[in-house]
Write a protein that holds these residues in place. Structure first.
Motif, mmCIF file in Angstrom:
data_model
loop_
_atom_site.group_PDB
_atom_site.id
_atom_site.type_symbol
_atom_site.label_atom_id
_atom_site.label_comp_id
_atom_site.label_asym_id
_atom_site.label_seq_id
_atom_site.Cartn_x
_atom_site.Cartn_y
_atom_site.Cartn_z
ATOM 1 N N VAL A 292 0.881 -1.254 0.023
ATOM 2 C CA VAL A 292 -0.029 -0.053 0.073
ATOM 3 C C VAL A 292 0.997 1.269 0.060
ATOM 4 O O VAL A 292 1.980 1.316 1.102
ATOM 5 C CB VAL A 292 -1.042 0.164 1.320
ATOM 6 N N VAL A 293 0.647 2.254 -1.068
ATOM 7 C CA VAL A 293 1.569 3.392 -1.008
ATOM 8 C C VAL A 293 0.524 4.494 -1.338
ATOM 9 O O VAL A 293 -0.646 4.331 -2.061
ATOM 10 C CB VAL A 293 2.651 3.366 -2.208
ATOM 11 N N ASP A 294 1.041 5.618 -0.841
ATOM 12 C CA ASP A 294 0.108 6.679 -1.166
ATOM 13 C C ASP A 294 0.992 7.922 -1.964
ATOM 14 O O ASP A 294 0.376 8.780 -2.293
ATOM 15 C CB ASP A 294 -0.417 7.673 0.072
ATOM 16 N N THR A 295 2.242 7.695 -2.287
ATOM 17 C CA THR A 295 3.058 8.868 -3.162
ATOM 18 C C THR A 295 3.751 8.072 -4.116
ATOM 19 O O THR A 295 4.202 6.665 -3.973
ATOM 20 C CB THR A 295 3.678 9.598 -2.291
ATOM 21 N N PRO A 296 3.917 8.440 -5.433
ATOM 22 C CA PRO A 296 3.262 9.748 -5.631
ATOM 23 C C PRO A 296 1.716 9.769 -6.057
ATOM 24 O O PRO A 296 1.086 10.617 -6.105
ATOM 25 C CB PRO A 296 4.004 10.054 -7.070
ATOM 26 N N GLU A 297 1.257 8.385 -6.245
ATOM 27 C CA GLU A 297 -0.060 8.201 -6.323
ATOM 28 C C GLU A 297 -0.706 7.172 -5.292
ATOM 29 O O GLU A 297 0.172 6.304 -5.395
ATOM 30 C CB GLU A 297 -0.349 7.934 -7.932
ATOM 31 N N PRO A 298 -1.840 6.999 -5.075
ATOM 32 C CA PRO A 298 -2.214 6.122 -4.369
ATOM 33 C C PRO A 298 -2.477 4.874 -4.936
ATOM 34 O O PRO A 298 -3.241 4.856 -5.949
ATOM 35 C CB PRO A 298 -3.830 6.609 -3.538
ATOM 36 N N GLU A 299 -1.928 3.599 -4.533
ATOM 37 C CA GLU A 299 -1.867 2.452 -5.237
ATOM 38 C C GLU A 299 -2.137 1.223 -4.385
ATOM 39 O O GLU A 299 -1.578 1.502 -3.062
ATOM 40 C CB GLU A 299 -0.549 2.261 -6.068
ATOM 41 N N ILE A 300 -2.363 0.217 -4.454
ATOM 42 C CA ILE A 300 -2.455 -1.227 -3.968
ATOM 43 C C ILE A 300 -1.679 -2.223 -4.994
ATOM 44 O O ILE A 300 -2.349 -2.240 -6.052
ATOM 45 C CB ILE A 300 -3.722 -1.662 -3.600
ATOM 46 N N ARG A 301 -0.562 -2.782 -4.577
ATOM 47 C CA ARG A 301 0.022 -3.712 -5.364
ATOM 48 C C ARG A 301 -0.039 -5.180 -5.009
ATOM 49 O O ARG A 301 0.090 -5.340 -3.633
ATOM 50 C CB ARG A 301 1.497 -3.214 -5.566
ATOM 51 N N ILE A 302 -0.385 -6.235 -5.689
ATOM 52 C CA ILE A 302 -0.372 -7.603 -5.502
ATOM 53 C C ILE A 302 0.712 -8.056 -6.256
ATOM 54 O O ILE A 302 0.811 -8.407 -7.381
ATOM 55 C CB ILE A 302 -1.379 -8.165 -5.741
ATOM 56 N N ARG A 303 1.957 -8.424 -5.101
ATOM 57 C CA ARG A 303 3.189 -8.891 -6.094
ATOM 58 C C ARG A 303 3.338 -10.551 -5.541
ATOM 59 O O ARG A 303 3.228 -10.628 -4.357
ATOM 60 C CB ARG A 303 4.227 -8.072 -5.454
ATOM 61 N N GLY A 346 -12.545 6.213 -11.760
ATOM 62 C CA GLY A 346 -11.287 6.974 -12.490
ATOM 63 C C GLY A 346 -10.203 6.387 -12.039
ATOM 64 O O GLY A 346 -8.878 7.034 -12.172
ATOM 65 N N GLY A 347 -10.070 5.270 -11.591
ATOM 66 C CA GLY A 347 -8.937 4.236 -11.430
ATOM 67 C C GLY A 347 -8.193 3.739 -12.655
ATOM 68 O O GLY A 347 -8.722 3.697 -13.697
ATOM 69 N N CYS A 348 -7.437 2.702 -12.310
ATOM 70 C CA CYS A 348 -6.818 1.953 -13.518
ATOM 71 C C CYS A 348 -6.265 0.527 -12.979
ATOM 72 O O CYS A 348 -6.118 0.594 -11.719
ATOM 73 C CB CYS A 348 -5.542 2.741 -14.436
ATOM 74 N N LEU A 349 -5.903 -0.337 -13.907
ATOM 75 C CA LEU A 349 -5.249 -1.579 -13.523
ATOM 76 C C LEU A 349 -4.058 -1.733 -14.413
ATOM 77 O O LEU A 349 -4.150 -1.445 -15.503
ATOM 78 C CB LEU A 349 -6.123 -2.608 -13.670
ATOM 79 N N ARG A 350 -2.620 -1.921 -13.861
ATOM 80 C CA ARG A 350 -1.690 -2.346 -14.418
ATOM 81 C C ARG A 350 -1.116 -3.601 -14.205
ATOM 82 O O ARG A 350 -1.002 -4.123 -13.005
ATOM 83 C CB ARG A 350 -0.326 -1.112 -14.437
ATOM 84 N N ILE A 351 -0.667 -4.389 -15.154
ATOM 85 C CA ILE A 351 0.103 -5.742 -14.912
ATOM 86 C C ILE A 351 1.578 -5.619 -15.793
ATOM 87 O O ILE A 351 1.782 -5.267 -16.655
ATOM 88 C CB ILE A 351 -0.629 -6.834 -15.894
ATOM 89 N N GLU A 352 2.454 -5.971 -14.527
ATOM 90 C CA GLU A 352 3.858 -6.407 -14.983
ATOM 91 C C GLU A 352 4.193 -7.783 -14.543
ATOM 92 O O GLU A 352 3.930 -8.198 -13.531
ATOM 93 C CB GLU A 352 4.646 -5.117 -14.240
ATOM 94 N N SER A 353 4.939 -8.279 -15.556
ATOM 95 C CA SER A 353 5.097 -9.826 -15.385
ATOM 96 C C SER A 353 6.332 -10.216 -16.123
ATOM 97 O O SER A 353 6.560 -9.791 -17.130
ATOM 98 C CB SER A 353 3.655 -10.778 -15.500
ATOM 99 N N THR A 360 3.390 -8.656 -10.607
ATOM 100 C CA THR A 360 2.876 -7.641 -9.864
ATOM 101 C C THR A 360 1.621 -6.767 -10.590
ATOM 102 O O THR A 360 1.490 -6.324 -11.814
ATOM 103 C CB THR A 360 3.850 -6.523 -9.915
ATOM 104 N N VAL A 361 0.432 -6.734 -10.026
ATOM 105 C CA VAL A 361 -0.808 -6.169 -10.528
ATOM 106 C C VAL A 361 -1.001 -5.052 -9.839
ATOM 107 O O VAL A 361 -0.882 -5.045 -8.508
ATOM 108 C CB VAL A 361 -2.125 -6.952 -10.397
#
Length: 370
Positions: A292-303, A346-353, A360-361
């Motif tokens: 859970v991070v709030d900077t530079p943008e609020p995000e939740i990452r599942i790694r 207004g959010g988004c979903l990004r996938i890195e693998s 990591t989503v």
């Protein structure tokens, strides 16, 4: 090119008198983007081009050809999200009662127009427009959530059905201890999937039932829900199998308030968690980290440190129904629904693998800091 910020709302003003159009535009151009038209037909042509951005229609009543009440009725049918205001002379009032009573108009402004009165009414009108848009977005998010929930329940239920048929066919057969073990594992899988369905239903119903009575007049909940609290509640209720809970760690680098519907966000996290746990099955030293991070943008990452996703599959995950779990009831719609729900507020979903190195989503949330 000017770097002046675009006004947030557009207003369409309709009047056959050029002086009135110019006066109206000059009076409010700093607060609103103004479009003008000299009659009903021109106004409808303007709406066909700019209807998606126009929040308020202000129209004169008496005009050559079609009057303003005709325009109000047509706009009410074709652009119901636009807030409609009628401008009229005192002598027209009795003739306008039917227009007001049918709900085709939000307010009536008397001629001659006073700038302060116009600004006050436009503030009320844009507030009404915002309220309508917010309500519509919530309905769209709810539609996506219900479809998403149906998908999430369909996948484990399909697995239950598959294993149930296997058990049923084996009951009448003679089988050795190895086969008994396989049947036991199938029964365990059935139980885990059924528990997942029950947990989803229970959590979703509790969230909707609790939040339903806590909406203020402005449409915002009275209780703020933070990302860390949302994750903690989910982990407390998620039907982990075996030692799966030990694989999961939470890393909080900065908390934030989830302004979107928390039950929708919780379902997205639940689906992503389910995908990650399934990918880790059979992985040596499995690890799943929720960040859970709030900077530079609020995000939740599942790694996770699972096998990763092939590039050709990853490129299609958010667009097409692709899955590597068809044999266990998967349909490939989960990531599509997750993406739609995130985009609905207004959010988004990004996938890195990377193959062999994990996936990591990232759930990106709109930044609403004041």
């Amino acid at each position: 090119m000017s770097d002046t910020m675009q006004p947030p709302f557009s207003v369409l003003f309709v009047d056959d008198d050029e002086m009135s159009r110019n006066h109206f535009a000059r009076a409010i151009h700093k607060e609103y983007c103004v479009h003008v038209a000299q009659g009903v037909d021109e106004a409808m042509a303007m709406l066909s081009e700019y209807g998606a951005e126009i929040a308020v229609l202000v129209t004169d009543f008496r005009m050559p050809g079609r009057h303003g009440d005709d325009l109000l009725r047509q706009v009410a049918q074709e652009y119901p999200q636009i807030v409609r205001i009628l401008v009229t002379a005192y002598a027209d009032k009795d003739m306008l009662l039917q227009t007001v009573n049918t709900g085709d108009v939000f307010r009536i402004l008397e001629k001659p127009l006073r700038v302060e009165t116009v600004r006050e009414v436009l503030q009320l009108a844009t507030a009404r427009y915002t309220e309508r848009e917010t309500r519509q977005q919530r309905l769209l998010a709810m539609d996506e959530t219900l479809a998403f929930l149906a998908h999430e329940l369909n996948t484990p239920l399909a697995t239950i059905s598959l294993f149930a048929r296997t058990v049923e066919s084996d009951v009448a057969e003679q089988y050795d201890p190895e086969r008994q073990l396989a049947i036991g594992q199938a029964a365990t899988s059935m139980l885990n999937n059924a528990q997942y369905c029950l947990t989803l239903i229970s959590s979703f119903w509790a969230a909707v039932h609790k939040n339903g009575g806590q909406q203020s007049a402005s449409g915002t909940g009275t209780q703020e829900v933070r990302a860390t609290r949302l994750i903690a509640t989910l982990l407390d209720t998620y039907p982990f199998a075996g030692s799966q809970r030990d694989w999961v760690q939470v890393d909080v680098q900065g908390d934030f308030i989830v302004h979107a519907m928390p039950n929708c966000v919780a379902l997205v996290i639940s689906s992503l968690l389910s995908n990650a746990l399934r990918a880790l099955d059979g992985t040596p030293a499995p690890s799943l980290r929720l960040e859970v991070v709030d900077t530079p943008e609020p995000e939740i990452r599942i790694r996770d440190n699972g096998p990763g996703i092939a590039p050709e599959i990853k490129a299609r995950l958010l667009l097409d129904p692709v899955t590597t779990y068809a044999g266990s009831g998967g349909h490939g719609m989960g990531m599509i629904f997750c993406n739609r729900i995130m985009k609905s507020f207004g959010g988004c979903l990004r996938i890195e693998s990377t193959l062999g190195a994990g996936t990591t989503v990232t759930m990106g949330f709109p930044c609403l800091r004041s």
